[in-house]
Design a protein around this motif. Sequence first.
Motif, PDB file in Angstrom:
ATOM      1  N   LEU A 204       5.423 -46.516  23.660  1.00  0.00           N
ATOM      2  CA  LEU A 204       5.978 -45.445  22.270  1.00  0.00           C
ATOM      3  C   LEU A 204       6.894 -44.517  22.844  1.00  0.00           C
ATOM      4  O   LEU A 204       6.777 -43.653  23.660  1.00  0.00           O
ATOM      5  N   GLY A 205       8.204 -44.543  22.167  1.00  0.00           N
ATOM      6  CA  GLY A 205       9.086 -43.575  22.708  1.00  0.00           C
ATOM      7  C   GLY A 205       9.124 -42.588  21.559  1.00  0.00           C
ATOM      8  O   GLY A 205       8.857 -42.661  20.527  1.00  0.00           O
ATOM      9  N   ILE A 206       8.826 -41.145  22.221  1.00  0.00           N
ATOM     10  CA  ILE A 206       8.382 -39.895  21.449  1.00  0.00           C
ATOM     11  C   ILE A 206       9.809 -38.929  21.339  1.00  0.00           C
ATOM     12  O   ILE A 206      10.318 -38.587  22.414  1.00  0.00           O
ATOM     13  N   CYS A 292      13.995 -41.446  21.322  1.00  0.00           N
ATOM     14  CA  CYS A 292      12.867 -42.199  21.068  1.00  0.00           C
ATOM     15  C   CYS A 292      13.013 -43.638  21.518  1.00  0.00           C
ATOM     16  O   CYS A 292      12.499 -44.291  22.366  1.00  0.00           O
ATOM     17  N   GLU A 293      14.017 -44.128  20.829  1.00  0.00           N
ATOM     18  CA  GLU A 293      14.592 -45.623  21.080  1.00  0.00           C
ATOM     19  C   GLU A 293      14.702 -45.646  22.648  1.00  0.00           C
ATOM     20  O   GLU A 293      14.416 -46.776  23.223  1.00  0.00           O
ATOM     21  N   THR A 315       9.876 -38.368  15.955  1.00  0.00           N
ATOM     22  CA  THR A 315      10.522 -39.412  15.764  1.00  0.00           C
ATOM     23  C   THR A 315       9.674 -40.485  16.692  1.00  0.00           C
ATOM     24  O   THR A 315       9.462 -39.987  17.901  1.00  0.00           O
ATOM     25  N   PHE A 316       9.454 -41.595  16.336  1.00  0.00           N
ATOM     26  CA  PHE A 316       9.051 -42.745  17.253  1.00  0.00           C
ATOM     27  C   PHE A 316       9.762 -43.976  17.107  1.00  0.00           C
ATOM     28  O   PHE A 316      10.439 -44.190  15.919  1.00  0.00           O
ATOM     29  N   ALA A 317       9.537 -44.786  18.372  1.00  0.00           N
ATOM     30  CA  ALA A 317      10.230 -46.029  18.333  1.00  0.00           C
ATOM     31  C   ALA A 317       9.310 -46.921  19.275  1.00  0.00           C
ATOM     32  O   ALA A 317       8.476 -46.163  20.004  1.00  0.00           O
TER      33      ALA A 317
END
Length: 332
Positions: A204-206, A292-293, A315-317
Amino acid sequence: MICAYLAFTDTGLALAKRLAAALPGSVARCGQDGTSLAEWTGVQFVQSDALIFVGAAGIAVRAIAPHCKSKTTDPAVVVVDECGRFAVPILSGHLGGANDLARTIAAVCGAVPVITTATDAHGIFAADEWAKHQNCIVLEPERIKLVSGKLLAGQPVYYWADIPVTGTAPAGLFPAEAPEKADLALTLCPTGQALHLVPRIGVLGIGCKRGTSAETLEAAFAAFCARHGLAVQAVTAAASIDLKQNEPGLLAFCQAHGWPVRFYTAAQLRSTPGQFTPSPFVQSVTGVDNVCERAAVLDAGGSLFYPKFACSGATFALACRPFAPDWRWQNG
């Protein structure tokens, strides 16, 4: 696998030490150095992945009985007679790995592995054992018996896989027309009444504003999962930019989920290859056009699975680590 050996006699102790030389773990002898059977079992049931009793199976069964809770959490338990003739898994044969451990122990000391689980006895595909070998979590362990029951009865089991599985499907398994019609599904996004096996491959990118609380991040993450139908269990780690490495909310959020979180510099994130969602504002604040990405992809060493999702200042990715499942379901 963290192993712990307990012998009941001096003869058994010699065998336990021999096994531990090949499969490292702590070794104790019941009655020596203040070692109590009940106390040892209670401690090792929590601390170890596998308990190996060298001695009578009845003693081992009585020792572990008060501690058994669930096939998803109980450690593997194997009993080896003190002459090293038989290795018998008596708890967590599939998910805990006791069947595989018994086979390994048998190979070390020349014993016969006594495998009693029905699917193994009949040489039939075991979904839970396959899940363990493929680094997947079983979402609904109570449904294992439904799949195994069909296979044991000679009925077809229909499977769905979001990610291609190499090799030939085991006997009795056939591809389903849709996820909703599957008895067994390999997926990050469970739906329907199948037995869902979720690969543990997600990072999970935050990204977040300064001072974002853990509660805000939790709510935003729930919205992210709901948007995509993502199983929380698919996520194994988190990543962000080093500017966020002292954010209490982010750290608490990751700790609550048991995720290791890694932080990268803007230069590292900028050098990550791929197409990402750019943001001039993020660029002006952090020195990189997307946090995040890029962080998710960099940490996963794989591909972007779900792009940037913004909610409540966070933000999440999601990116996935390389994953190549195959139909093998037993070691060797």
